[in-house]
Design an enzyme around this catalytic site. Structure first.
Site, short mmCIF file in Angstrom:
data_model
loop_
_atom_site.label_atom_id
_atom_site.label_comp_id
_atom_site.label_asym_id
_atom_site.label_seq_id
_atom_site.Cartn_x
_atom_site.Cartn_y
_atom_site.Cartn_z
N CYS A 237 42.43 43.25 43.84
CA CYS A 237 41.47 43.85 42.82
C CYS A 237 40.21 44.01 43.50
O CYS A 237 39.15 43.29 42.99
CB CYS A 237 41.44 43.54 41.41
SG CYS A 237 43.12 43.21 40.57
N ALA A 239 37.53 46.33 44.48
CA ALA A 239 36.47 47.01 44.47
C ALA A 239 35.42 46.19 43.42
O ALA A 239 35.74 45.35 42.76
CB ALA A 239 36.58 48.44 43.82
N PRO A 240 34.06 46.32 43.83
CA PRO A 240 33.34 47.23 44.88
C PRO A 240 33.42 46.69 46.07
O PRO A 240 32.48 47.27 46.99
CB PRO A 240 31.97 46.98 44.19
CG PRO A 240 31.72 45.89 43.35
CD PRO A 240 33.11 45.79 43.06
N GLY A 241 33.94 45.41 46.62
CA GLY A 241 33.99 44.73 47.78
C GLY A 241 33.38 43.76 48.29
O GLY A 241 33.47 43.43 49.40
N GLY A 242 32.70 43.26 47.48
CA GLY A 242 31.77 42.10 47.82
C GLY A 242 32.65 40.83 48.14
O GLY A 242 32.12 40.03 49.29
N LYS A 243 33.68 40.45 47.71
CA LYS A 243 34.54 39.36 47.78
C LYS A 243 35.26 39.61 49.13
O LYS A 243 35.61 38.70 50.14
CB LYS A 243 35.52 39.05 46.81
CG LYS A 243 34.60 38.42 45.74
CD LYS A 243 35.52 38.11 44.56
CE LYS A 243 34.87 37.78 43.43
NZ LYS A 243 34.07 38.67 42.48
N ASP A 260 42.67 48.79 45.08
CA ASP A 260 41.90 48.89 43.79
C ASP A 260 42.72 50.21 43.25
O ASP A 260 43.00 51.30 44.07
CB ASP A 260 40.35 49.32 43.58
CG ASP A 260 39.86 48.87 42.34
OD1 ASP A 260 39.24 48.06 42.24
OD2 ASP A 260 39.94 49.87 41.44
N ASP A 287 47.90 50.29 42.36
CA ASP A 287 48.12 49.41 41.39
C ASP A 287 48.90 47.99 41.92
O ASP A 287 49.88 48.21 42.62
CB ASP A 287 49.04 49.86 40.24
CG ASP A 287 49.16 48.83 39.04
OD1 ASP A 287 48.60 47.70 39.50
OD2 ASP A 287 49.89 49.20 38.06
N CYS A 359 35.52 37.24 35.49
CA CYS A 359 34.35 36.89 35.06
C CYS A 359 34.15 36.85 33.50
O CYS A 359 33.41 37.30 32.94
CB CYS A 359 33.36 38.00 35.68
SG CYS A 359 33.69 39.77 35.36
#
Length: 418
Positions: A237, A239-243, A260, A287, A359
């Site tokens: 999962c 987005a937004p791509g930081g990890k 995503d 998915d 989170c």
């Protein structure tokens, strides 16, 4: 258009149509940076304190607003927020707020808004309120009986503005020098934490991919996944791509597949990785719980599952969560998390690891979810996290909002036994 009228239109979309603030926050009509900053402050501030502001407004206005006049109710909430939380002279705040009725073409409301705000000035009505829906407070009391009040207070604070330096480009210390030259004062805790939020385009080297905006708690994911060289990795999962970007910065990965399920979020993911000059990731709009639509049949050494969740750990960053999220969403989200775990586990190699992240600070989405999974999968075991941050849970670790300036995150690592 000015800051108050723009904020009124944005907040009306959020409150009336139950749209997310990030989706509605369009400040492009404001050319003055001070007006943009005020509009943003009004939007976030009103949503942060919405239950308290609404309770005060009910004392001042007994009659319920018609659906077509929700914008006037929102305007009054904006007026109250200025009086209570901003250092704007009361007469100036009242006058500027009243003027918005004309911009909204609702001059009938001019005298109403003026009277309500002046009445508030005279009475100084105050309601001691933690500014959370009751069901969220119930969850906090149940899951965190000794910390729930601290969590509620932390949720009502301004979040820090944290960065992650792209280690492929330069060191953190080197980037700090660029920030100092740009006269952006910093405090370091995890990555770099700025003393106040700034326009990302003003950050040295942002467009060139030197740095990303990412909370310190989210930065733990890459380290905990512990990826071996040449590994095949799935960010389920993404987005937004930081990890995803952090994994590519930190490790020598052979294949990274990033997924995503929403096209607009895949666009953000793609743009983020391109800005950081990572063009080797395989990005799919799919998915993750339906591998037949995207998986090539090759098992993964590591899987990062940053699962969809209530967002209860990042309320201070997204205050509209308090308004948009409903109690029955928690059960639905827990079911979605379970569906993802069940679908992705067979894709993991024997001896591989899956890092489960949310989170959220609700046990139902976190250690209880993982506990249930371990009870029904004999080839899964808890890979203890050898860290000293956060709170040890029966399985995994939990960071609470505001601790060490971090957002609220949960982490658990599962190993697949041979």
């Amino acid at each position: 258009m000015n800051a108050r009228s723009v904020a009124t239109k944005i907040l009306t979309q959020v409150i009336k149509n139950k749209r997310s603030l990030s989706e509605c926050l369009d400040l492009s009509s404001l050319t003055d940076s001070r007006e943009r900053a005020l509009a943003q402050e009004l939007c976030y501030g009103v949503l942060r304190w919405l239950p308290r502001l609404q309770a005060i407004l009910k004392v001042l206005v007994k009659k319920k607003f018609r659906n077509k006049d929700i914008d006037i109710e929102v305007l009054l909430l904006i007026g109250l927020y200025q009086h209570i939380y901003l250092r704007i002279p009361p007469h100036a705040a009242t006058s500027a707020t009243v003027e918005v009725t004309k911009l909204l073409k609702k001059t009938w409301a001019t005298s109403l808004v003026n009277a309500v705000l002046r009445n508030f000035q005279r009475q100084q009505i105050d309601i001691d309120h933690l500014a959370h829906p009751e069901w969220i407070l119930e969850y906090l009391k149940k899951d965190w009986p000794t910390q729930w009040q601290d969590i509620a207070k932390a949720n009502n604070t301004h979040p820090p503005f944290s960065l992650r330096v792209n280690s492929r480009v330069m060191s953190r210390d080197a980037y700090m020098k660029y920030l100092q030259q740009a006269e952006i004062i910093t405090d370091t805790e995890y990555g770099i934490t700025l003393s106040k939020a700034v326009d990302v385009q003003s950050l040295p080297g942002f467009a060139q991919g030197w740095v990303s905006v990412q909370d310190g708690a989210a930065q733990f994911a890459a380290e905990l996944l512990d990826v071996p060289n040449g590994a095949r990795v799935l960010d389920a999962c993404a987005a937004p791509g930081g990890k995803s970007a952090h994994l590519l910065e930190k490790y020598e990965i052979d294949t990274l597949i990033a997924l995503d399920s929403q096209a607009n979020r895949v666009k953000l993911l793609t743009e983020s990785l391109q800005r950081l000059q990572f063009n080797n990731a395989q990005i799919h709009c799919a998915d993750a719980a339906k591998p037949e639509s995207w998986w090539d049949g090759k098992a993964f050494d590591r899987i990062l599952l940053d699962a969809p969740c209530s967002g209860s750990g990042v309320i201070r960053r997204h205050p509209d969560i308090k308004y948009l999220r409903q109690k029955n969403d928690i059960m639905k989200l827990a079911a979605q998390q379970k569906r993802l775990l069940e679908a992705l586990w067979p894709l993991l190699k024997n001896g591989g690891k899956l890092l489960y992240v949310t989170c959220s600070i609700f046990a139902e989405e976190n250690y209880l979810q993982i506990q249930d999974f371990l009870n029904t999968h004999l080839d899964a075991e808890d890979s203890k996290l050898a860290v000293n941050w956060g709170h040890e849970q029966p399985i995994g670790r939990q960071i609470l909002p505001g601790e060490s300036q971090l957002d609220g995150f949960y982490y658990a690592c599962l190993s697949k036994t041979l």
